[in-house]
Every structure is written in C-alpha cells, then in structure tokens.
Design a protein around this motif. Sequence first.
Motif, PDB file in Angstrom:
ATOM      1  N   GLY A  87       0.836  -1.188   0.000  1.00 34.31           N
ATOM      2  CA  GLY A  87       0.000   0.000   0.000  1.00 34.31           C
ATOM      3  C   GLY A  87       0.874   1.242   0.000  1.00 34.31           C
ATOM      4  N   SER A  88       0.243   2.399  -0.132  1.00 41.26           N
ATOM      5  CA  SER A  88       1.007   3.639  -0.189  1.00 41.26           C
ATOM      6  C   SER A  88       0.212   4.775   0.427  1.00 41.26           C
ATOM      7  CB  SER A  88       1.379   3.973  -1.632  1.00 41.26           C
ATOM      8  OG  SER A  88       0.209   4.143  -2.426  1.00 41.26           O
ATOM      9  N   THR A  89       0.944   5.823   0.799  1.00 43.67           N
ATOM     10  CA  THR A  89       0.332   7.031   1.328  1.00 43.67           C
ATOM     11  C   THR A  89       1.131   8.227   0.834  1.00 43.67           C
ATOM     12  OG1 THR A  89      -0.363   8.160   3.363  1.00 43.67           O
ATOM     13  CG2 THR A  89       1.724   6.987   3.444  1.00 43.67           C
ATOM     14  N   GLY A  90       0.483   9.358   0.677  1.00 43.10           N
ATOM     15  CA  GLY A  90       1.146  10.544   0.161  1.00 43.10           C
ATOM     16  C   GLY A  90       2.178  11.110   1.125  1.00 43.10           C
ATOM     17  N   VAL A  91       3.238  11.679   0.573  1.00 45.77           N
ATOM     18  CA  VAL A  91       4.298  12.248   1.417  1.00 45.77           C
ATOM     19  C   VAL A  91       4.334  13.777   1.356  1.00 45.77           C
ATOM     20  CG1 VAL A  91       5.761  10.208   1.278  1.00 45.77           C
ATOM     21  CG2 VAL A  91       6.011  12.014  -0.435  1.00 45.77           C
ATOM     22  N   TYR A  92       3.596  14.385   0.402  1.00 46.08           N
ATOM     23  CA  TYR A  92       3.585  15.846   0.298  1.00 46.08           C
ATOM     24  C   TYR A  92       2.469  16.408   1.165  1.00 46.08           C
ATOM     25  CZ  TYR A  92       6.435  15.026  -3.893  1.00 46.08           C
ATOM     26  OH  TYR A  92       7.409  14.629  -4.773  1.00 46.08           O
ATOM     27  N   LYS A  93       2.721  16.482   2.442  1.00 45.21           N
ATOM     28  CA  LYS A  93       1.730  17.002   3.375  1.00 45.21           C
ATOM     29  C   LYS A  93       2.467  17.557   4.577  1.00 45.21           C
ATOM     30  CE  LYS A  93       1.105  12.274   5.100  1.00 45.21           C
ATOM     31  NZ  LYS A  93       0.131  11.175   5.276  1.00 45.21           N
ATOM     32  N   ASP A  94       1.741  18.211   5.493  1.00 42.46           N
ATOM     33  CA  ASP A  94       2.361  18.797   6.683  1.00 42.46           C
ATOM     34  C   ASP A  94       3.134  17.733   7.443  1.00 42.46           C
ATOM     35  OD1 ASP A  94       1.267  21.176   6.021  1.00 42.46           O
ATOM     36  OD2 ASP A  94      -0.346  21.130   7.520  1.00 42.46           O
TER      37      ASP A  94
END
Length: 231
Positions: free
Chosen positions: A166-173
């Motif tokens: 699975g994956s999750t976004g890294v461009y976040k606070d």
Amino acid sequence: MIMKKLLLSLIVAAAPMIASAQSIFDSGKNYKYFGVRLGLDLTCPTKVTDNNSPLNLASDIFKTGAGFNVGAIYNIPVWMNMYVEPGVTLYYHTYKLNKDFLPEMDPKYSSGSVREFGLSIPVVAGYHFDFTDDIKVRVFTGPVFSLGLKGDLHVTDKSSDIKLSGSTGVYKDGGINRSNIAWRIGAGIDYKQFAFAVYGDPELTHAYHNTDGSNMVFRRNVVSFTLGYNF
C-alpha cells in the motif's frame, strides 16, 4: 636577415597549432539548437539529522534508489564556445527505506520506498572544447528548480504466504517538501549529433517540511547519466 627568416619560419610552422588552439576554444560554428535527453538517475539521500539534538544525531533512514528522467533542452551560444542551456524534464525518482526503521508490526513490513514523480527546470551555463568538428567536450553548472507532482511512501508487508502492499502521500504537513532547488555540476562529450553527460545535483534546500517545531533535515542528492540527440 637570417633572424628574420628564422622568425618567419617559426611563425609559419606554429600557425596550424595556433589555429587549432583557437578552434578548441572558439569553433566559430556555434548555433542555437534543440535537443532531447533520456537519463538514468540515482537518488542518494543524506542522513536524516536532528538539529535540535545537541549532538546533531544522524540516522541512515533512507538508502540510494534508481529512477529516470526524460526531457528537452535549448542551447543558446553566448560568447566563443560559452553557452546557456535551459531545459525542462520529467522525472521519476525512488529511494529506499532502511528496513531497520520500518515499523515492528505483525504482519511485519518487509520493504519500503519513497517514489516521486515531478518536473524540473535546469538553467545551466557551460563551455565546450571542440577537439574536432565531430567531437566536443563540455563542462556546465547552474541551478535546477524542481516540483514534485506526486509523491508516495510505498510499503510491503508479508504474513505467511500473503504479500500485501500500500502507499500514502508524502507531500503534506510534516512530510517531504514537494519543491526544491539544487545546483548542477557536470561534464559531457558530444559526438556529431549525439550527447552523453554525467552530472550531480546536490540539493540546496532541505527535503523535510517541518510544521511541528522539529528540526529533522536531509537532502535528496541526485546523480544522472544521460544520453541525448541534438537537432
């Protein structure tokens, strides 16, 4: 009279070498042109350092990963063999997570990596040395502005014979910066219309976007091997 003849003979003998030396630094055949480029990229993250720590503790959280880039350049002669070369590139970069830093869970994560797709705009200045009409050696340097369009942390875990990912976004606070500035330093060789270059992009900006008061920093330096064709 003898000295004059000797001096004249030396000048005549040296003339081809002088002309050759001038052609290396000033071919007189420079013109504007477009080119396309395709490259193999290696993203080499630095250690993650905690600047809030009195000891500036650093950890090898990330490891080198491979990627690629594809783009175009426009070469503009400036003076003699000096040139300016803006470009635009699409890139896909990956770098791995050290397994020792993956969460200790059941099922256990077996691997992880950061995967980034984005756009970069290099603006370099360089100089080429024309050894023959077909062979040129060049050196170049300049800033590179990059913008991540999509970035994910991808993990894989394994339980018995079942493998899940699975994956999750890294461009976040609190995550990784989407934009960055690097400084390109490189050299290459051109043969007729074909171009080969090796360059490094040491990152000038930090890769972490800190919003929680922490001061964790690291940089995503890139080394690239490119092939191209000039029109």
